[in-house]
Scaffold this motif. Sequence first.
Motif, mmCIF file in Angstrom:
data_model
loop_
_atom_site.group_PDB
_atom_site.id
_atom_site.type_symbol
_atom_site.label_atom_id
_atom_site.label_comp_id
_atom_site.label_asym_id
_atom_site.label_seq_id
_atom_site.Cartn_x
_atom_site.Cartn_y
_atom_site.Cartn_z
ATOM 1 N N ALA A 135 0.673 -1.251 -0.088
ATOM 2 C CA ALA A 135 0.049 -0.092 -0.078
ATOM 3 C C ALA A 135 1.191 1.382 -0.037
ATOM 4 C CB ALA A 135 -1.017 -0.099 1.108
ATOM 5 N N ASP A 136 2.127 1.352 0.594
ATOM 6 C CA ASP A 136 3.025 2.400 0.903
ATOM 7 C C ASP A 136 3.459 2.397 -0.632
ATOM 8 O OD1 ASP A 136 4.588 4.211 2.477
ATOM 9 O OD2 ASP A 136 6.287 3.071 1.705
ATOM 10 N N VAL A 137 3.848 1.419 -1.318
ATOM 11 C CA VAL A 137 4.260 1.558 -2.738
ATOM 12 C C VAL A 137 3.310 2.285 -3.563
ATOM 13 C CG1 VAL A 137 5.198 0.520 -4.623
ATOM 14 C CG2 VAL A 137 5.855 -0.353 -2.318
ATOM 15 N N VAL A 138 2.045 1.868 -3.284
ATOM 16 C CA VAL A 138 1.082 2.391 -4.234
ATOM 17 C C VAL A 138 0.976 3.868 -4.063
ATOM 18 C CG1 VAL A 138 -1.532 2.432 -4.892
ATOM 19 C CG2 VAL A 138 -0.283 0.197 -4.659
ATOM 20 N N LEU A 139 0.787 4.297 -2.622
ATOM 21 C CA LEU A 139 0.773 5.722 -2.314
ATOM 22 C C LEU A 139 1.839 6.531 -3.033
ATOM 23 C CD1 LEU A 139 -0.409 5.644 1.449
ATOM 24 C CD2 LEU A 139 -1.666 6.594 -0.606
ATOM 25 N N SER A 140 3.078 6.026 -2.909
ATOM 26 C CA SER A 140 4.050 6.746 -3.368
ATOM 27 C C SER A 140 4.186 6.858 -5.022
ATOM 28 C CB SER A 140 5.325 6.040 -3.100
ATOM 29 O OG SER A 140 5.684 6.141 -1.313
ATOM 30 N N ASN A 141 3.467 6.165 -5.718
ATOM 31 C CA ASN A 141 3.807 5.865 -7.237
ATOM 32 C C ASN A 141 2.452 6.468 -7.893
ATOM 33 O OD1 ASN A 141 6.761 4.687 -7.841
ATOM 34 N ND2 ASN A 141 6.006 3.595 -5.865
ATOM 35 N N TYR A 142 1.372 6.566 -7.321
ATOM 36 C CA TYR A 142 0.299 6.947 -8.043
ATOM 37 C C TYR A 142 -0.482 8.360 -7.398
ATOM 38 C CZ TYR A 142 0.237 2.331 -9.964
ATOM 39 O OH TYR A 142 0.711 1.341 -10.580
ATOM 40 N N GLY A 143 -0.672 9.384 -8.146
ATOM 41 C CA GLY A 143 -1.003 10.570 -7.609
ATOM 42 C C GLY A 143 -1.941 10.522 -6.796
ATOM 43 N N ASP A 144 -3.067 9.917 -7.153
ATOM 44 C CA ASP A 144 -4.185 9.570 -6.332
ATOM 45 C C ASP A 144 -4.467 8.208 -6.119
ATOM 46 O OD1 ASP A 144 -6.850 9.501 -5.020
ATOM 47 O OD2 ASP A 144 -7.763 11.243 -6.156
ATOM 48 N N ALA A 145 -3.738 7.622 -5.079
ATOM 49 C CA ALA A 145 -4.035 6.368 -5.000
ATOM 50 C C ALA A 145 -5.599 5.829 -4.871
ATOM 51 C CB ALA A 145 -3.126 6.005 -3.729
ATOM 52 N N GLU A 146 -6.240 6.245 -4.041
ATOM 53 C CA GLU A 146 -7.636 6.055 -4.000
ATOM 54 C C GLU A 146 -8.202 6.015 -5.219
ATOM 55 O OE1 GLU A 146 -11.898 7.342 -1.711
ATOM 56 O OE2 GLU A 146 -9.823 8.009 -0.959
ATOM 57 N N ALA A 147 -8.214 6.901 -6.185
ATOM 58 C CA ALA A 147 -8.843 6.805 -7.609
ATOM 59 C C ALA A 147 -8.326 6.057 -8.360
ATOM 60 C CB ALA A 147 -8.805 8.362 -7.804
ATOM 61 N N THR A 148 -7.032 5.843 -8.197
ATOM 62 C CA THR A 148 -6.452 4.820 -9.135
ATOM 63 C C THR A 148 -6.920 3.187 -8.965
ATOM 64 O OG1 THR A 148 -4.496 6.034 -9.307
ATOM 65 C CG2 THR A 148 -4.220 3.638 -9.542
ATOM 66 N N LEU A 149 -7.056 3.116 -7.502
ATOM 67 C CA LEU A 149 -7.625 1.526 -7.026
ATOM 68 C C LEU A 149 -8.908 1.483 -7.582
ATOM 69 C CD1 LEU A 149 -7.111 -1.144 -5.729
ATOM 70 C CD2 LEU A 149 -7.689 0.209 -3.708
ATOM 71 N N LEU A 150 -9.886 2.514 -7.542
ATOM 72 C CA LEU A 150 -11.022 2.530 -7.604
ATOM 73 C C LEU A 150 -11.354 2.464 -9.535
ATOM 74 C CD1 LEU A 150 -13.049 5.259 -5.383
ATOM 75 C CD2 LEU A 150 -13.265 2.441 -5.281
ATOM 76 N N GLU A 151 -10.731 3.035 -9.968
ATOM 77 C CA GLU A 151 -10.679 3.009 -11.452
ATOM 78 C C GLU A 151 -10.046 1.611 -11.840
ATOM 79 O OE1 GLU A 151 -8.606 4.834 -15.441
ATOM 80 O OE2 GLU A 151 -8.359 5.836 -13.656
ATOM 81 N N PHE A 152 -8.989 1.027 -11.353
ATOM 82 C CA PHE A 152 -8.677 -0.205 -11.710
ATOM 83 C C PHE A 152 -9.641 -1.328 -11.162
ATOM 84 C CE2 PHE A 152 -6.192 -4.292 -10.604
ATOM 85 C CZ PHE A 152 -5.251 -4.175 -11.681
ATOM 86 N N MET A 153 -10.276 -1.193 -10.117
ATOM 87 C CA MET A 153 -11.437 -2.426 -9.847
ATOM 88 C C MET A 153 -12.459 -2.268 -10.658
ATOM 89 S SD MET A 153 -9.558 -3.895 -7.866
ATOM 90 C CE MET A 153 -10.935 -5.168 -7.441
ATOM 91 N N ARG A 154 -12.937 -1.096 -11.014
ATOM 92 C CA ARG A 154 -14.074 -1.085 -11.833
ATOM 93 C C ARG A 154 -13.651 -1.529 -13.289
ATOM 94 N NH1 ARG A 154 -15.027 5.241 -9.557
ATOM 95 N NH2 ARG A 154 -16.413 4.415 -7.583
ATOM 96 N N ALA A 155 -12.539 -1.238 -13.791
ATOM 97 C CA ALA A 155 -12.196 -1.891 -15.036
ATOM 98 C C ALA A 155 -12.178 -3.324 -14.879
ATOM 99 C CB ALA A 155 -10.808 -1.311 -15.595
ATOM 100 N N ARG A 156 -11.542 -3.746 -13.781
ATOM 101 C CA ARG A 156 -11.078 -5.302 -14.044
ATOM 102 C C ARG A 156 -12.352 -6.042 -14.015
ATOM 103 N NH1 ARG A 156 -7.146 -2.663 -14.590
ATOM 104 N NH2 ARG A 156 -8.302 -2.944 -16.598
ATOM 105 N N SER A 157 -13.555 -5.469 -13.256
ATOM 106 C CA SER A 157 -14.798 -6.168 -12.908
ATOM 107 C C SER A 157 -15.919 -5.925 -13.998
ATOM 108 C CB SER A 157 -15.378 -5.940 -11.573
ATOM 109 O OG SER A 157 -15.661 -4.587 -11.753
ATOM 110 N N GLY A 158 -15.539 -4.618 -14.618
ATOM 111 C CA GLY A 158 -16.652 -4.282 -15.766
ATOM 112 C C GLY A 158 -17.771 -3.732 -15.220
ATOM 113 N N ASN A 159 -17.807 -3.375 -13.670
ATOM 114 C CA ASN A 159 -18.701 -2.770 -13.091
ATOM 115 C C ASN A 159 -18.192 -1.342 -12.529
ATOM 116 O OD1 ASN A 159 -20.745 -2.003 -11.211
ATOM 117 N ND2 ASN A 159 -20.698 -3.996 -9.681
#
Length: 319
Positions: A135-159
């Motif tokens: 989680a620390d690595v994700v926070l350090s390397n993505y500008g908005d980690a929360e938004a990045t994760l949500l976008e990632f999960m919505r794209a992977r699930s198609g939901n």
Amino acid sequence: MRKPPNNPYDISRLDLDDILGTINEEVRQRFGENRGEVADYIPALADVPRDRFGMALALLDGTVHEVGNARERFSIQSVSKVYTLTLALEAIGDALWKRVDREPSGDPFNSLIQLEHEKGIPRNPFMNAGAIVTADVVLSNYGDAEATLLEFMRARSGNPEVGADVELAKSERESGHRNVALANFIRSYGNLHNDVQDVLDFYFLQCSLRMDCVDLARSMQYLADGGRCGPSGQQVTSAEGATRINAMMMTAGTYDAAGDFAFHVGLPAKSGVSGAIVAVVPHVMGLCVWSPALDRKGNSLLGGYALHRFTRMTGLSVF
């Protein structure tokens, strides 16, 4: 002449709906046996009904087979560690392994013991300590980690409706004293680069994502198809990256029960204390089962049984 064995990955011979129906009946017959306990140390999970079971399969062509409570949402908890591991590896590659090891732990998922002996380097990215570093690595390397994760999960699930359960994240934050201790201990060795509370907030958020079995089965497709995501058509990671993540799931995805799980099921898998288990049949499908009551190792008891029956009834195992 001896007839050659069936190709274990030839699913055209299988009636998957009939198999899921049989498994559903067998699991529900076991509800009355009072097997397992829900994760009541997280208050928001304490009241989840025990008599829930869902299972979904997402084939690489997009076909979904489902049974039971497969469309009922729940918090994905530690299943989320698969996705943050993917994001971390895409961000920094093999440099991640300087901060997190790749070995099975043999200890409970929230253990502090090995951290002191191994100077703040968690044994693997699926223990809580390892997932906190990820989680620390994700926070350090993505500008908005929360938004990045949500976008990632919505794209992977198609939901597009996948989101976090704010109340559950708050519940975990208020009761997650062991995780607070883990994070501060890791920080004392210089292996967290962001503010401890920021890391924990992101970690609790990822665990609080609400999805159902169909969402999660679809979200596993990229690990079954050489890194290519079926719902989005994107190449999420390389084929080598998918192989490595599957290897981690096989050796550490069900905590200190990974050996037993490999023995009885034989698929790369990741469990969560909400009762979810995701799994991968390479080149064939992503799977998810959900049954809230857990065994003593923190894995879904009847979910594990369902996957055992599935691999035995279909022959779909990596072994």
